[in-house]
Motif scaffolding. Structure first.
Motif, mmCIF file in Angstrom:
data_model
loop_
_atom_site.group_PDB
_atom_site.id
_atom_site.type_symbol
_atom_site.label_atom_id
_atom_site.label_comp_id
_atom_site.label_asym_id
_atom_site.label_seq_id
_atom_site.Cartn_x
_atom_site.Cartn_y
_atom_site.Cartn_z
ATOM 1 N N VAL A 187 8.258 -16.185 -27.503
ATOM 2 C CA VAL A 187 6.913 -16.209 -26.915
ATOM 3 C C VAL A 187 6.229 -14.856 -27.100
ATOM 4 O O VAL A 187 5.066 -14.782 -27.514
ATOM 5 C CB VAL A 187 7.003 -16.591 -25.414
ATOM 6 N N PHE A 242 11.116 -24.554 -29.077
ATOM 7 C CA PHE A 242 11.295 -23.809 -27.826
ATOM 8 C C PHE A 242 12.050 -24.670 -26.810
ATOM 9 O O PHE A 242 12.954 -24.202 -26.119
ATOM 10 C CB PHE A 242 9.946 -23.388 -27.231
ATOM 11 N N THR A 243 11.661 -25.952 -26.750
ATOM 12 C CA THR A 243 12.322 -26.833 -25.789
ATOM 13 C C THR A 243 13.807 -26.951 -26.111
ATOM 14 O O THR A 243 14.659 -26.844 -25.218
ATOM 15 C CB THR A 243 11.670 -28.225 -25.818
ATOM 16 N N ALA A 271 13.895 -17.976 -26.260
ATOM 17 C CA ALA A 271 12.557 -18.546 -26.154
ATOM 18 C C ALA A 271 11.575 -17.502 -25.632
ATOM 19 O O ALA A 271 10.420 -17.444 -26.090
ATOM 20 C CB ALA A 271 12.583 -19.769 -25.244
ATOM 21 N N VAL A 272 12.020 -16.676 -24.703
ATOM 22 C CA VAL A 272 11.124 -15.634 -24.181
ATOM 23 C C VAL A 272 10.765 -14.646 -25.281
ATOM 24 O O VAL A 272 9.602 -14.261 -25.453
ATOM 25 C CB VAL A 272 11.787 -14.921 -22.978
ATOM 26 N N THR A 274 5.251 -14.548 -30.671
ATOM 27 C CA THR A 274 4.093 -15.377 -31.007
ATOM 28 C C THR A 274 2.810 -14.675 -30.578
ATOM 29 O O THR A 274 1.817 -14.641 -31.310
ATOM 30 C CB THR A 274 4.214 -16.733 -30.300
ATOM 31 N N MET A 275 2.850 -14.117 -29.369
ATOM 32 C CA MET A 275 1.680 -13.420 -28.878
ATOM 33 C C MET A 275 1.334 -12.247 -29.784
ATOM 34 O O MET A 275 0.179 -12.065 -30.165
ATOM 35 C CB MET A 275 1.987 -12.940 -27.465
ATOM 36 N N VAL A 283 15.617 -23.679 -25.086
ATOM 37 C CA VAL A 283 15.856 -23.547 -23.640
ATOM 38 C C VAL A 283 16.941 -24.538 -23.214
ATOM 39 O O VAL A 283 17.835 -24.209 -22.428
ATOM 40 C CB VAL A 283 14.552 -23.786 -22.856
#
Lengths: 471, 493
Positions: free
Chosen positions: A407, A391-392, A403-404, A410-411, A395
Motif C-alpha cells: 500500500v 492484496f486480499t 500488504a501494508v 502504491t501510494m 492478507v
C-alpha cells in the motif's frame, strides 16, 4: 508408464513453432516490400492459438508427455495472455519495423520468445523448465540488439551475460533438487523432498530462483531491465518487460506450489521478502527518472513486486491463483499500452517532451492517463482488481505486513506516474519545438487506444474472468 | 431507475467527449440541462420513497462473484438527502460555470464524471463499489485542481491532494479487505447483518483503525487535514464547492454507512476516541480559521470545524452506556443533517469567493474593504451564507448543530460543552471577515461589479435551500430520522 503423448493438447504451442518456421522461410524468400506477410502469419498463428486455448479452458486438467507438462486453467490463462501480448507487440511495432531489414526476423523472434514463456508456465519438470528458460531467453537477446545501435548492442551484451550466469545457476539448482529428490518431475519431487536434507532443498531452490527472478526482472537480478528497456527499440522493450514475466511468474508459482508444497523450507517468507524489496527498489529508482522508458523500466520492476505477492500466498490462500492470473493479464495489457504510447511518439524521450500532448493528440493523452493510472491501480481499470485480489490473498495468507508495504509503495508510485501525466495536460510551451510530439504512424496510437480500452473493460468484466481462473 | 440517475451525467459526458465539433455554449448548456434533469429525477425518487421502508430502489447484480462483490445499490434515509444535496450543488456549479471559457469540454466532462461518482458512492451497498467511486473522485478532482486551479502552485497542491487522499483510500481498502476476510463478502448489507468482527480482539481494532484513518483523511479531521487548505486555495471555485460540499461527505458518510453498522461493538469500544477527534477538529479548525488572512483558506478551515461536529455526533452515538436511544438518534440525525447543510452552505461560500476572485484576482482579505456599497447583492448573499455557516437559527446549520449538541450532551457532556465553544469562534471569525471585506471604506484591487445574473442564479438557490431547511426542517428530518434510528439500533446491538 503411460507417456500420454497427445499433441492435440499442445495446439497453441505447435502453432507458434509452425508459424516461426514458416515465417522464417517466407521471410527469406519474400521481397522487402512484402515482408508484412510474415507479420500476418505470426498474427494469424496467435489468433488461432488463442481460440484453441480458450477452447481448452473447459477441458479437465491434463498431464502430457510423461507428466512433464500440465495443461490446466493456469496454462490456459498464460497462453491467452502471451499470445494476445505478442499480437499487441506486433501492433505497436509496425510503425518502427515496417520495411526495415529485420522485419521478418523480428516477428519470428517474438513467436519463439513467446513460445518459451508459455512452455515455462506449463513445465512440470525441472529439465523442461530449464529448456524453456533458454527458449524464452535467447530470442530476447537477439531482439535487444536487433536495431544494431551502440546502446542496443551494449544492452544485449549485458542482458546475455546476466542471463547466462543465472541460467547456469538455475541448472545447478535443478541438479541439487534432483539429487535431493531423485527426480526432476514436480509431482515426484513433492513426494520426495519432504524427506530430503533441508540445506540441499534450500540451496537448490535459491539457485533455481536465480533463473526465474532474472527472467521476471525481480531484485536482486533486475539490473538488466533499465538498460535493456532504454537501449533496445521500444517494441522490444515492451515485449521484454511483459512476456517473460508471464511465463516466469507462472513457472515460479507452479514450482513452489507443486514441487515444494511439502518441504518445510519457508519459501513463502522468502518470496514475500523478495516481493517487498523488489517493489520498494523499483519505486524508489523510478522516482526521479526523466527518461520515460527508464521510468517505465523501473515501474515494471515494482509491478513484479506486487505480482510476487500472489506467489508468496500460493497454497495458503484460495485467491492466490486467480489473483496471479488476473493481475498478469491486467499488467500485460496496461504495460503494453503505456509502451504503445511511447512507441507512437518515438521522438518524445523525456517527460518534458510530453508537455502539451493533450492539446496535440487528445486521445493519445487519454490513453496514456488510463494506462498510467491503471499501473497505479486506480479503479475501474484492470490492475485495480488485480491489486484488490492480490492484496486480499496476501492478507489471507497471513502476510498482512506485506500488504501494508504494498500500500505504501502504491501510494509512492502515484508520484512518478503523475510526474509524467501532469506535463501531458499542460498547455504546450509555444517556444519549444513541436517535433517531439510528432506521431510515428497510426499503429502505435491504435495499439495504445486498444490497450487502454481493454484495460478498462477487463476491470469492469473482471467477474467472469476471475470465475474462470478460480474454477 | 437509480442506476439511470447515477450514470446519466457520465453518459452525457462521454457523448460530449465523442462530439469534438460541439461549440462551447452548447456544452455549457447541455451540462446545466443534465444536472437539472438529474435533480428532477432525484426529487422524483424522494417523492416515491417511503422513509419507513428501509432500503429503496435496490439493485443487486453479481459483479465479481469470486470475492462476493456485487453491483448493489439502493437508497435510504441517509443517502437520499445527500443525493439531493449533491444534485443541487452540481447544478449550481454547472450554472456558475456558464462563464467558464478555459477548455470547457474537458471541464464539463470532469464535473459530469464527478457527479456520477458522488451519486454512486452515496448509493453503494457494496464495499468495492464504494471504493471504486471513492477513488475515481480523487482522480477527477486532481485533474480539476491541476488543470483549472490558480497558477503554478495548483499543480503541487493537486499532487499533494492526490497523494494524501489516495493513501487514505488505500488504508481504507486494507480495512475493507479485513472485513471481507472476516465476513466472506464485500456486501454491506450482508456484513451489517453478520457483524463479523464484533468479537473484539486485536484484529477488530486494526480493521477499525484502518477504516477510521482512511475515512478521517477524506473527512478530514485533525490531524489528517493538512491537504485541505492548499487544495482549496488553489482549486477553481466550482471545484472547491464540490470538494468541500460533496467529496468531504464521502468520509463521514462512510462512518454511518459502513463502520458503525458493521462494527458496532468495536465502534462502542472506541467511541470516546472518535468524540475527542471530533471536538479537537471543531476547536482547532475554528482557531486556525480565525488566524487566516486569505478568505478562501479561512472557509476551508471552517470545513474542518464543521465536519468536526459530524464526527462528534457519530462518535456520541457509540456512547451507549447511560444514554437514551432517543438522544443518540438525535445525534446521528444531526450529523446527517449537518452533512447536507454544510454541503449547501460551504458550496455557496466557495462560489462566492469565486465571485470575489473573478473581480479582484486575490483572496487576500486585506485587499478588500467596504464592498457592500458597490456590490450590495454580493454582500447580502455572503452575509446570509456566513450566518448560515455560523449556525444562526433560521438556517439549516442551526438545525443540524442543535441536534448534534442535544444528542451528544448526555453521553459526552464535557466534550460537547467544549465543542459549543466552536460556535462562538466561528461566529467571531465570520463577523470579522464580513467586517473586513464588506464594511468600512471601499477598497478594491480593481473595479468591482456586483453579482451577475448567472452567478446569482447559481448561488442564491443554495442560500434559499439552507433557509428552507432551517425554517421547515420536517420534510428532511422525517426522511433522516428512521434511518438514523436504524443505525443507532445497529450500534447498540
Amino acid at each position: 508408464m503411460d507417456m500420454n503423448e497427445n499433441p492435440a493438447a499442445l495446439v497453441p504451442e505447435l502453432l507458434l513453432v509452425l508459424a516461426a518456421v514458416g515465417g522464417l522461410l517466407a521471410g527469406s524468400w519474400l521481397p522487402r516490400h512484402r515482408q508484412w506477410i510474415v507479420r500476418l502469419i505470426a498474427v494469424a498463428a496467435c489468433v488461432v492459438g488463442m481460440a484453441a486455448a480458450v477452447a481448452d479452458l473447459t477441458r479437465p486438467v491434463q498431464m502430457v508427455f510423461g507428466d512433464t507438462y500440465v495443461v490446466d486453467v493456469g496454462l490456459g490463462a498464460v497462453r491467452i495472455i502471451v499470445l494476445a501480448s505478442i499480437v499487441a507487440t506486433i501492433g505497436l511495432s509496425v510503425d518502427r519495423f515496417s520495411g526495415s531489414a529485420r522485419e521478418a526476423e523480428f516477428s519470428v523472434l517474438l513467436l519463439l520468445g513467446g513460445l518459451g514463456a508459455i512452455v515455462m508456465a506449463g513445465a512440470n519438470d525441472l529439465l523442461l523448465l530449464v529448456a524453456a528458460f533458454l527458449l524464452a531467453s535467447i530470442p530476447l537477446y537477439a531482439l535487444t540488439g536487433i536495431a544494431r545501435t551502440a546502446p542496443g548492442t551494449e544492452a544485449a551484451m549485458k542482458y546475455y551475460l546476466m542471463g547466462a550466469l543465472s541460467g547456469v545457476t538455475m541448472l545447478v539448482g535443478a541438479t541439487l533438487l534432483f539429487g535431493g529428490g531423485g527426480s526432476t518431475q514436480y509431482t515426484d519431487l513433492a513426494f520426495a523432498l519432504s524427506g530430503a536434507p533441508r540445506v540441499v532443498v534450500a540451496v537448490g531452490l535459491v539457485a533455481v530462483l536465480a533463473g526465474l527472478l532474472f527472467k521476471i526482472g525481480a531484485v536482486p537480478l533486475h539490473f538488466w531491465v533499465p538498460d535493456v528497456v532504454q537501449g533496445a527499440t521500444t517494441p522490444v522493450a515492451a515485449f521484454v518487460t511483459t512476456i517473460p514475466k508471464i511465463g516466469g511468474l507462472w513457472a515460479l508459482y507452479r514450482l513452489l506450489s507443486t514441487a515444494l508444497s511439502t518441504t518445510d523450507v519457508d519459501w513463502s517468507l522468502l518470496i514475500a521478502v523478495i516481493a517487498a524489496v523488489t517493489m520498494t527498489l523499483g519505486n524508489l529508482a523510478a522516482f526521479f527518472q526523466d527518461d520515460v522508458r527508464r521510468l517505465l523500466a523501473y515501474s515494471t520492476i515494482s509491478q513484479v513486486g506486487y505480482l510476487l505477492m500472489a506467489v508468496a500466498a500460493a497454497g495458503k490462500a484460495v485467491l492466490a491463483l486467480p489473483a496471479l492470473g488476473f493481475y498478469l493479464a491486467a499488467y500485460a495489457v496496461t504495460n503494453l499500452g503505456a509502451f504503445a504510447v511511447v512507441a507512437a511518439l518515438p521522438r518524445a524521450t523525456t517527460i518534458a517532451d510530453y508537455r502539451g500532448l493533450a492539446s496535440r493528440h487528445r486521445l493519445l493523452a487519454l490513453s496514456l492517463v488510463v494506462c498510467l493510472l491503471g499501473l497505479i491501480g486506480t479503479p475501474p481499470t484492470a490492475v485495480f482488481v488485480g491489486k484488490l485480489t492480490v492484496f486480499t490473498a496476501t492478507v489471507d495468507a497471513g502476510l498482512a505486513w506485506l500488504a501494508v508495504i504494498a500500500v505504501v509503495n502504491t501510494m509512492a508510485s502515484v508520484f512518478y506516474y503523475l510526474r509524467w501525466v501532469a506535463p501531458a495536460f499542460r498547455r504546450g510551451d509555444p517556444a519549444a519545438p513541436a517535433e517531439p510530439l510528432s506521431r510515428a504512424g497510426i499503429w502505435g496510437a491504435v495499439s495504445a487506444h486498444t490497450a487502454a480500452g481493454v484495460s478498462l473493460l477487463l476491470g469492469i468484466v473482471s467477474g467472469p474472468v476471475l470465475a474462470v481462473l478460480g474454477s | 431507475m437509480l442506476s439511470v440517475v447515477v450514470f446519466l451525467p457520465l453518459a452525457v459526458g462521454l457523448v460530449l467527449l465523442a462530439l469534438p465539433r460541439l461549440p462551447d455554449p452548447a456544452i455549457r448548456w447541455t451540462w446545466v440541462a443534465v444536472s437539472a434533469v438529474d435533480l428532477a429525477l432525484v426529487v422524483a425518487l424522494w417523492i416515491g420513497y417511503d422513509p419507513s421502508s428501509g432500503i429503496g430502489y435496490e439493485t443487486d447484480v453479481e459483479w465479481i462473484p469470486t470475492v462476493s462483490s456485487g453491483y448493489h445499490i439502493g437508497v435510504d434515509g441517509m443517502s437520499l438527502p445527500l443525493l439531493a444535496m449533491t444534485c443541487v450543488l452540481f447544478l449550481a456549479c454547472a450554472i456558475f460555470s456558464l462563464r467558464e471559457t478555459k477548455r470547457v469540454r474537458a471541464y464539463a466532462v470532469l464535473f459530469l464524471l464527478l457527479h456520477t461518482v458522488s451519486l454512486g458512492l452515496f448509493v453503494s451497498l457494496d464495499l468495492i463499489l464504494f471504493f471504486v467511486f471513492f477513488d475515481v473522485s480523487i482522480v477527477a478532482m486532481y485533474f480539476v485542481i491541476a488543470g483549472w486551479g490558480h497558477g503554478e502552485r495548483a499543480r503541487r497542491s493537486a499532487l499533494m491532494f492526490f497523494l494524501y487522499t489516495f493513501l487514505g483510500s488505500l488504508v481504507l481498502l486494507l480495512g475493507f479487505i479485513g472485513l471481507y476476510l472476516a465476513g466472506g463478502t464485500f456486501d454491506i448489507v450482508e456484513l451489517t447483518a453478520a457483524a463479523p468482527l464484533d468479537g473484539g480482539g486485536p484484529l477488530a481494532g486494526l480493521v477499525l483503525l484502518a477504516l477510521v484513518v482512511g475515512l478521517a483523511i477524506k473527512t478530514p479531521t485533525v490531524p489528517f487535514h493538512t491537504w485541505l487548505p492548499p487544495a482549496h486555495s488553489d482549486a477553481p471555485a466550482a471545484g472547491s464547492a464540490i470538494l468541500a460540499g460533496v467529496l468531504l461527505k464521502m468520509g463521514t458518510f462512510g462512518f454511518v454507512r459502513i463502520v458503525m453498522p458493521i462494527m458496532p461493538g468495536t465502534w462502542r469500544q472506541y467511541a470516546l476516541v472518535i468524540v475527542i477527534v471530533g471536538v479537537v477538529s471543531v476547536i482547532y479548525g475554528a482557531l486556525v480559521a480565525l488566524a487566516q488572512t486569505d478568505l478562501k483558506r479561512m472557509i476551508a478551515y471552517t470545513s474542518v470545524n464543521h465536519m468536526g461536529y459530524v464526527v462528534l455526533g457519530v462518535g456520541a452515538a457509540g456512547l451507549v452506556a447511560g444514554t437514551a436511544e432517543q438522544a443518540r438518534t438525535l445525534a446521528v440525525t444531526g450529523a446527517v443533517t449537518q452533512m447536507v447543510s454544510h454541503g449547501l452552505i460551504t458550496g455557496a461560500l466557495f462560489l462566492l469567493t469565486g465571485v470575489l476572485y473573478a473581480r479582484g484576482g486575490t483572496y487576500d482579505m486585506a485587499a478588500y474593504g467596504g464592498l457592500a456599497r458597490p456590490a450590495p447583492r454580493f454582500a447580502l448573499l455572503f452575509a446570509a451564507a456566513a450566518f448560515a455557516s455560523l449556525g444562526l437559527p433560521g438556517f439549516s446549520g442551526f438545525i443540524a448543530e442543535f441536534q448534534i449538541f442535544t444528542g451528544s450532551l448526555p453521553g459526552a457532556p464535557v466534550p460537547t460543552a467544549i465543542a459549543v465553544l466552536g460556535i462562538v469562534l466561528t461566529a467571531a471569525l465570520f463577523l470579522i471577515a464580513f467586517q473586513r471585506v464588506f464594511l468600512g471604506a471601499t477598497r478594491t484591487p480593481g473595479p468591482v461589479g456586483d453579482v451577475t445574473v448567472v452567478e446569482g442564479a447559481a448561488i442564491a438557490p443554495l442560500v434559499v435551500a439552507t433557509v428552507v431547511i432551517g425554517v421547515f426542517p420536517r420534510f428532511l428530518l422525517d426522511v433522516i430520522e428512521p434511518a438514523a434510528r436504524a443505525v443507532v439500533e445497529l450500534v447498540a446491538r
